[in-house]
Enzyme design. Structure first.
Site, PDB file in Angstrom:
ATOM      1  CE  LYS A 113      37.975  46.623  40.210  1.00  0.00           C
ATOM      2  NZ  LYS A 113      36.733  45.710  39.932  1.00  0.00           N
TER       3      LYS A 113
ATOM      4  CE  LYS B 129      42.520  48.714  37.520  1.00  0.00           C
ATOM      5  NZ  LYS B 129      42.989  48.860  38.469  1.00  0.00           N
TER       6      LYS B 129
ATOM      7  N   GLY C  40      39.022  39.929  36.981  1.00  0.00           N
ATOM      8  CA  GLY C  40      39.788  40.225  35.573  1.00  0.00           C
ATOM      9  C   GLY C  40      38.880  41.154  34.260  1.00  0.00           C
TER      10      GLY C  40
ATOM     11  CE  LYS D 181      51.277  55.982  31.944  1.00  0.00           C
ATOM     12  NZ  LYS D 181      51.927  56.126  30.408  1.00  0.00           N
TER      13      LYS D 181
ATOM     14  CE  LYS E  68      44.648  38.928  43.322  1.00  0.00           C
ATOM     15  NZ  LYS E  68      44.361  39.526  44.462  1.00  0.00           N
TER      16      LYS E  68
ATOM     17  CD  GLU F 185      43.026  42.992  45.038  1.00  0.00           C
ATOM     18  OE1 GLU F 185      43.583  42.442  43.589  1.00  0.00           O
ATOM     19  OE2 GLU F 185      43.197  41.927  45.583  1.00  0.00           O
TER      20      GLU F 185
ATOM     21  CD  GLU G 256      40.222  44.658  42.909  1.00  0.00           C
ATOM     22  OE1 GLU G 256      39.660  45.291  41.959  1.00  0.00           O
ATOM     23  OE2 GLU G 256      40.326  43.544  42.413  1.00  0.00           O
TER      24      GLU G 256
ATOM     25  NE  ARG H  39      36.374  38.904  47.282  1.00  0.00           N
ATOM     26  CZ  ARG H  39      37.060  38.391  46.817  1.00  0.00           C
ATOM     27  NH1 ARG H  39      37.677  37.725  47.229  1.00  0.00           N
ATOM     28  NH2 ARG H  39      37.569  39.377  44.742  1.00  0.00           N
TER      29      ARG H  39
ATOM     30  NE  ARG I 128      44.083  32.308  43.193  1.00  0.00           N
ATOM     31  CZ  ARG I 128      42.864  33.264  42.718  1.00  0.00           C
ATOM     32  NH1 ARG I 128      42.359  33.543  41.920  1.00  0.00           N
ATOM     33  NH2 ARG I 128      44.061  34.076  43.028  1.00  0.00           N
TER      34      ARG I 128
END
Length: 451
Positions: A116, A158, A165, A201, A237, A275, A288, A292, A338
């Site tokens: 990242k 992160k 996540g 931030k 998500k 994203e 990010e 794929r 989902r």
């Protein structure tokens, strides 16, 4: 031409790839763990091979087992799906050295976007706006505190590697940061072999909106518009829809053009997703890149009429894109939810035996299921057992169809998040399109805590 594809994955995405291969007349090879020997995708494939014990390190991540199977079966390509080896540059190189096509981007692009921190730097060079934050890895919690005070709390801590996540946490104070830095760095090392951390931030009332891309080896790149993926739990998500009900046509065009520009700057080839976080003023910032296919790709397929897996295969064969940007149109509105084997209040996994399983049926209802009646959901993998996708002429119609479909979605024997999804679909804020990344914390959790 590709004649036989080994799917280096499991569950619903393996079944999804197999369906497109059957449509194209391409033979398929499934690999599976001992825990998955009764999974639907295993019997769907033309051939199937046992990898080993349930643990992913001994099965779906074990390239020393997968590659010999690919050679033995005569597969001339490997589709990695999502997760597992899908963003592993070393595996892509291994395929290339073995003369087997990897259905995805090049190893170098994958490695760059897999970090990242490196991805953030690459996007800045490409002129893509990024969230204010650190330019590189943060060495210690003491350094993190200095930076956090400069950026201003709240901040998002992160892990540079990985996704889903893992290693990600919102932090509001120095004390929280000290504790979170060490624990998340350790967790990232455990899961991804890389404990590097960085900070951004945290944008209040932000939306998670992503752009689907297709790019071939002939220099052509297009976007397939956006997906709104803001409703999340544990930074993962749960509800995705296309198009977004929030952004304007002007912002939609700018986001699409920016994503295509970034893909071309990277020399990206295959399907991919960039994203973004979008604030209340529709300013968007790079979050990010996923190198794929995405879990939520069906909503894009529903509104564009395209088969993204088919496009991936065409691109891997060296063909040009089958369409141009001017050919891509938005038709209607699609929503995906989902279905997780988890407690709808705590979000803890709920493995066990499925005693009854029935899927909703009807026009404009699509199911991507990883299980069947009598299936045993194990604790070894992600608890997602299926996806429900609906399409309406507009968002209101899609929501109505979603609510009806959820009423007839039957899973017995284990807990699922279907009660949560019903609550979300029926919530006024969801109906009004107020779907920020804080939706679950702001609207859903307070409701269940007071009941």
């Amino acid at each position: 031409m590709i004649n036989k594809i080994l799917i280096a994955n499991r569950g619903e995405i393996a079944a999804r790839v197999i369906r497109t291969c059957k449509k194209l007349g391409i033979e398929t090879v499934a690999v599976y763990s001992e825990a998955d020997q009764k999974a639907p995708f295993v019997s769907m494939a033309d051939e199937s091979f046992l990898l080993g014990p349930p643990r992913v390190q001994e099965s779906y991540l074990d390239t020393e087992k997968i590659m010999p199977i690919a050679k033995k079966s005569g597969a001339d390509a490997i589709h990695p799906g999502y997760g597992f080896l899908s963003e592993n540059g070393s595996f892509a190189e291994m395929c290339e050295q073995a003369g087997i096509r990897f259905i995805g981007p090049s190893a170098d692009v994958m490695e760059k976007m897999g970090s990242k921190i490196a991805a953030r730097e690459a996007m800045e060079k490409a002129g893509v706006p990024v969230v204010p934050g650190t330019d590189g890895a943060v060495a210690s919690s003491d350094e993190a505190i200095e930076i956090a005070r400069d950026i201003g709390y709240p901040i998002m801590l992160k892990a540079s590697a990985g996704g889903g996540g893992i290693g990600m946490q919102v932090v509001n104070t120095d004390q929280e940061l000290i504790k979170a830095f060490e624990s998340n760095s350790k967790r990232a090392r455990t899961f991804f072999g890389d404990g590097a951390m960085f900070m951004e931030k945290k944008l209040d009332h932000a939306r998670h909106i992503e752009i689907q891309l297709l790019a071939d080896s002939h220099g052509n790149a297009i976007h397939l518009f956006e997906r709104e993926c803001s409703i999340q739990r544990r930074n993962q998500k749960v509800v995705e829809e296309a198009p977004s009900s929030f952004i304007s046509d002007e912002t939609r065009q700018r986001m699409g053009e920016t994503a295509v520009k970034a893909a071309k700057a990277l020399g990206y080839v295959s399907a991919g997703t960039i994203e973004f976080l979008v604030d209340e003023q529709e300013n968007f910032y790079f979050l990010e890149m996923n190198t794929r296919i995405q879990v939520e790709h069906p909503v894009t397929e529903e509104i564009t009429g395209l088969d993204i897996v088919e496009e991936q295969i065409r691109i891997a064969e060296g063909k040009e894109l089958s369409i141009r940007q001017s050919d891509v149109k938005i038709d209607g509105h699609a929503i995906e939810v989902r279905i997780y084997a988890e407690d709808p209040e705590t979000f803890f996994p709920s493995p066990g035996h499925i005693s009854a399983f029935e899927l909703p049926d009807g026009e404009h209802i699509r199911n991507e299921a990883a299980v069947t009646d009598g299936y045993d959901v194990t604790p070894y993998y992600d608890p997602m057992i299926g996806k429900l996708i609906v399409k309406g002429a507009d968002r209101s119609e899609a929501i109505s169809l979603l609510k009806e479909a959820l009423l007839t979605y039957k899973v017995e024997g284990i807990k699922t998040n279907i009660p949560m999804l019903k609550t979300v679909a029926d919530h006024e804020q969801f109906k009004n399109g107020n779907t920020t990344t804080a939706f679950v914390e702001t609207y859903y959790l307070p409701m269940i805590q007071t009941n």
